[in-house]
Motif scaffolding. Structure first.
Motif, PDB file in Angstrom:
ATOM      1  N   SER A  53       0.862  -1.184   0.000  1.00 39.30           N
ATOM      2  CA  SER A  53       0.000   0.000   0.000  1.00 39.30           C
ATOM      3  C   SER A  53       0.894   1.228   0.000  1.00 39.30           C
ATOM      4  CB  SER A  53      -0.956  -0.002   1.188  1.00 39.30           C
ATOM      5  OG  SER A  53      -0.260   0.294   2.365  1.00 39.30           O
TER       6      SER A  53
ATOM      7  N   LYS B   8      -3.982   4.347  -7.898  1.00 41.29           N
ATOM      8  CA  LYS B   8      -4.748   5.090  -6.900  1.00 41.29           C
ATOM      9  C   LYS B   8      -6.200   4.641  -6.980  1.00 41.29           C
ATOM     10  CE  LYS B   8      -2.381   9.503  -6.462  1.00 41.29           C
ATOM     11  NZ  LYS B   8      -2.613  10.940  -6.330  1.00 41.29           N
ATOM     12  N   GLY B   9      -6.911   4.735  -5.875  1.00 42.85           N
ATOM     13  CA  GLY B   9      -8.324   4.368  -5.864  1.00 42.85           C
ATOM     14  C   GLY B   9      -9.118   5.120  -6.921  1.00 42.85           C
ATOM     15  N   ASN B  10      -8.855   6.423  -7.049  1.00 41.60           N
ATOM     16  CA  ASN B  10      -9.576   7.221  -8.044  1.00 41.60           C
ATOM     17  C   ASN B  10      -9.317   6.717  -9.464  1.00 41.60           C
ATOM     18  OD1 ASN B  10     -10.766   8.971  -6.205  1.00 41.60           O
ATOM     19  ND2 ASN B  10      -9.050  10.412  -6.255  1.00 41.60           N
ATOM     20  N   SER B 145     -10.818  -1.055  -0.230  1.00 40.11           N
ATOM     21  CA  SER B 145      -9.488  -1.229  -0.824  1.00 40.11           C
ATOM     22  C   SER B 145      -9.556  -0.713  -2.252  1.00 40.11           C
ATOM     23  CB  SER B 145      -9.121  -2.717  -0.845  1.00 40.11           C
ATOM     24  OG  SER B 145     -10.047  -3.420  -1.657  1.00 40.11           O
ATOM     25  N   VAL B 146      -8.383  -0.529  -2.854  1.00 42.81           N
ATOM     26  CA  VAL B 146      -8.365  -0.079  -4.240  1.00 42.81           C
ATOM     27  C   VAL B 146      -8.999  -1.155  -5.135  1.00 42.81           C
ATOM     28  CG1 VAL B 146      -6.872   0.615  -6.159  1.00 42.81           C
ATOM     29  CG2 VAL B 146      -6.409   1.450  -3.854  1.00 42.81           C
ATOM     30  N   MET B 149     -12.574  -0.600  -5.015  1.00 43.48           N
ATOM     31  CA  MET B 149     -12.928   0.619  -5.758  1.00 43.48           C
ATOM     32  C   MET B 149     -13.182   0.225  -7.214  1.00 43.48           C
ATOM     33  SD  MET B 149     -12.677   3.481  -3.793  1.00 43.48           S
ATOM     34  CE  MET B 149     -11.739   4.977  -4.078  1.00 43.48           C
ATOM     35  N   THR B 171     -17.045   6.476  -0.845  1.00 43.12           N
ATOM     36  CA  THR B 171     -15.667   6.221  -0.434  1.00 43.12           C
ATOM     37  C   THR B 171     -15.112   7.507   0.156  1.00 43.12           C
ATOM     38  OG1 THR B 171     -13.523   5.441  -1.208  1.00 43.12           O
ATOM     39  CG2 THR B 171     -14.874   6.586  -2.826  1.00 43.12           C
ATOM     40  N   LEU B 175      -8.929   6.537   0.470  1.00 44.85           N
ATOM     41  CA  LEU B 175      -9.002   5.440  -0.507  1.00 44.85           C
ATOM     42  C   LEU B 175      -8.833   5.962  -1.929  1.00 44.85           C
ATOM     43  CD1 LEU B 175     -11.830   3.351   1.106  1.00 44.85           C
ATOM     44  CD2 LEU B 175      -9.617   2.432   0.426  1.00 44.85           C
ATOM     45  N   THR B 259     -12.302   3.288   4.809  1.00 44.86           N
ATOM     46  CA  THR B 259     -11.004   3.509   5.445  1.00 44.86           C
ATOM     47  C   THR B 259     -11.024   3.111   6.921  1.00 44.86           C
ATOM     48  OG1 THR B 259     -10.340   5.222   3.888  1.00 44.86           O
ATOM     49  CG2 THR B 259      -9.324   5.311   6.060  1.00 44.86           C
TER      50      THR B 259
END
Lengths: 203, 359
Positions: A53, B8-10, B145-146, B149, B171, B175, B259
């Motif tokens: 992470s 990245k999550g986005n 988590s990603v 996502m 979210t 995240l 999160t």
């Protein structure tokens, strides 16, 4: 179709004995390559099948101020990506040293770039290493190599990721047009491995 | 083909949208979710799948573009962060009232008002209780988590179309900004046939389709309200999703999503190292909420702590679910502050274990 119920009952005793988790904070000025060092490290760990992470500080402080990123490498599913104590702190400026010296777990590792540091680390219950990466990068003729020299120093102290996987990680995290820079980065990492100095080791 | 990436999550949401066969994304930038729009613009999905990506002139315009696209039976979505999601509430109410599917992503930041750009979970009430006016619900998915996502984009579209109802991914900034390993799914082709209710142009062999949320006849409007409620009850019956972590022998239970659930996973480890038997229930759907499992677990527990990055919103649903069978407390941090794992364990001890010393 996503399952309706997931169940996780912890790890078996046998598995726990093999768990490797490394919790790292990398901190310095914005522009020193702190975030990208973390990203390359994370990608390298993926190359050897680990969980990772990468949690950056984000917001206005990124513009010119301090930047930091928490990287966790683990053989197991990672629980919290946000933590307040670390196995290793990689520190590139005074502000970050002041902020994170006390966050290293007893017996943990602190690696810092001595350039521009006036108050050096004082703890005696952690392992401290110094790597003067900024001045070495100037000698190599590439100011941008600072983060890779520091990464080399870290890998010398904690060889958790193999160099060949770091090179693969570089290839994954750099856009194709920058792949010509990989050999230079590799050289900087190797140089970092050579110049890292032990300041203090816990017995 | 399936692909392993560090994202990245986005970015994972954006890539997953292309791979889910989305027809269009309409958005307007706001921190901490601007990477969704940025990634989509850079990726040029119109060249990959024909998907349209458009930066609207405002959040309100974006949600009404979603309304239009959804009325045509297309897979359409938007994303924003808290202040922008407030602006979209009118559109969401109309979309729910017109029984249209769509996906809305809220990468929550602290509020009220413009608040902070740092992560929070203070939009829970808005997401799960309706948000706009009128009696309606969104299907609310809470990734932790990603990987989730990415996965919940396809799931969100699937549920939205199954129930003809807007779905939301709730979210937060942490995240959205963090990178993790993510397995990206095989891309799905975009739809070539559209649902029978879609306004795709009347053909001689059928009646015209009308999409509207207006019904001036009280009898018919009440009937429609009851129809919506029946739909929500069916979701509660069939679509509840959750994860249990070390709940088998737990005496105390943490309930947390997103999160907070990640932090609490570590709290479970810390507490167990200290000899306290703690488990974690992580709702993956916030509406429908995992009421049944909570009610089943309640009699075996000595206390439940709802952990949220808010002043206490989900805790009300936890209390409703257990209906007094066990003591429920809340712990939260606000303003973009994320609680530390050991801090949560101390609070748990303070609230449930040490209280006997005072009593």
């Amino acid at each position: 179709m996503h399952p309706l119920v997931l169940q996780y009952d912890g790890d078996s005793e046998e598995k726990i004995s093999k768990i490797m988790t490394e919790e790292i904070i990398i901190a310095g000025f914005g522009g020193q390559g702190v975030l990208s060092m973390g990203k390359i490290l994370a990608y390298s760990a993926i190359m050897q099948d680990q969980e990772v992470s990468w949690m950056p500080s984000y917001g206005p402080e990124m513009r010119g101020g301090t930047a930091n990123v928490t990287v966790i490498l683990s053989s197991e599913r990672i629980s919290s990506p946000i933590i307040n104590t670390f196995d290793t702190a990689i520190i590139l400026n005074q502000q970050s040293l002041d902020k994170f010296e006390n966050s290293v777990k007893p017996g943990g590792v602190l690696i810092y770039d001595g350039n521009g540091i006036s108050r050096h680390p004082e703890r005696r219950d952690i392992n401290i290493y110094r790597i003067d990466a900024a001045s070495e990068a100037a000698k190599l003729g590439s100011a941008k190599a600072v983060n890779m020299i520091v990464l080399g120093g870290y890998l010398k102290v904690k060889p958790l990721v193999e160099l060949q996987n770091v090179v693969k990680g570089l290839a994954e995290s750099l856009p194709q047009r920058h792949h010509s820079l990989i050999p230079m980065n590799e050289k900087a990492i190797k140089r970092g491995m050579e110049i890292v100095n032990t300041v203090h080791e816990v017995g | 083909m399936k692909e392993l990436k560090l994202m990245k999550g986005n970015e994972a949401i954006a890539e997953a949208a292309i791979r889910a066969g989305a027809d269009a994304y309409f958005g307007y930038p706001i921190t901490p979710q601007s990477e969704v729009l940025e990634y989509l613009m850079a990726e040029r999905p119109h060249e990959r799948t024909g998907m349209i990506v458009l930066q609207a002139e405002s959040e309100i315009a974006a949600i009404n573009m979603v309304y239009g696209g959804a009325a045509c039976g297309r897979k359409v979505m938007t994303s924003s962060s808290s202040p922008g999601i407030s602006l979209k509430q009118e559109g969401l109410s109309y979309i729910a009232g017109s029984e249209l599917p769509c996906l809305v992503v809220n990468v929550v930041r602290g509020g009220p008002g413009l608040g902070t750009i740092q992560p929070a979970q203070s939009d829970y009430f808005q997401a799960v209780k309706g948000g706009g006016h009128g009696d309606y619900r969104l299907i609310v998915l809470a990734p932790a988590s990603v990987q989730e996502m990415a996965d919940f984009v396809d799931l969100g579209f699937e549920l939205a179309f199954r129930y003809r109802n807007p779905a939301m991914i709730l979210t937060d900034g942490a995240l959205g900004q963090m990178m993790e390993k993510v397995w990206l799914k095989e891309p799905k082709p975009r739809m070539t046939e559209y649902p029978e209710w879609a306004t795709t142009g009347k053909t001689p062999d059928r009646e015209r389709n009308i999409i509207t949320s207006l019904e001036l006849d009280s009898g018919r409007q009440e009937k429609f309200n009851l129809k919506l409620q029946a739909k929500y009850r069916e979701m509660e019956e069939k679509e509840v999703r959750y994860e249990t972590i070390e709940c088998e022998d737990a005496e105390y239970l943490l309930v947390a999503y997103g999160t907070s659930a990640r932090i609490c996973q570590k709290s479970v480890q810390v507490a167990r190292e200290n000899g306290i038997k703690v488990g974690l229930l992580r709702p993956m759907t916030l509406f429908p909420f995992p009421k049944k499992i909570l009610r089943e677990m309640a009699p075996k527990l000595k206390g439940i702590l709802s952990v949220e990055m808010s002043t206490g919103q989900m805790v009300e649903d936890v209390m409703l679910a257990v209906n007094g069978l066990v003591e429920v407390e809340h712990y939260g941090r606000m303003g973009g502050i994320i609680p530390a794992p050991d801090e949560i364990v101390s609070v748990l001890e303070e609230k449930f274990i040490k209280q006997n010393y005072y009593g």
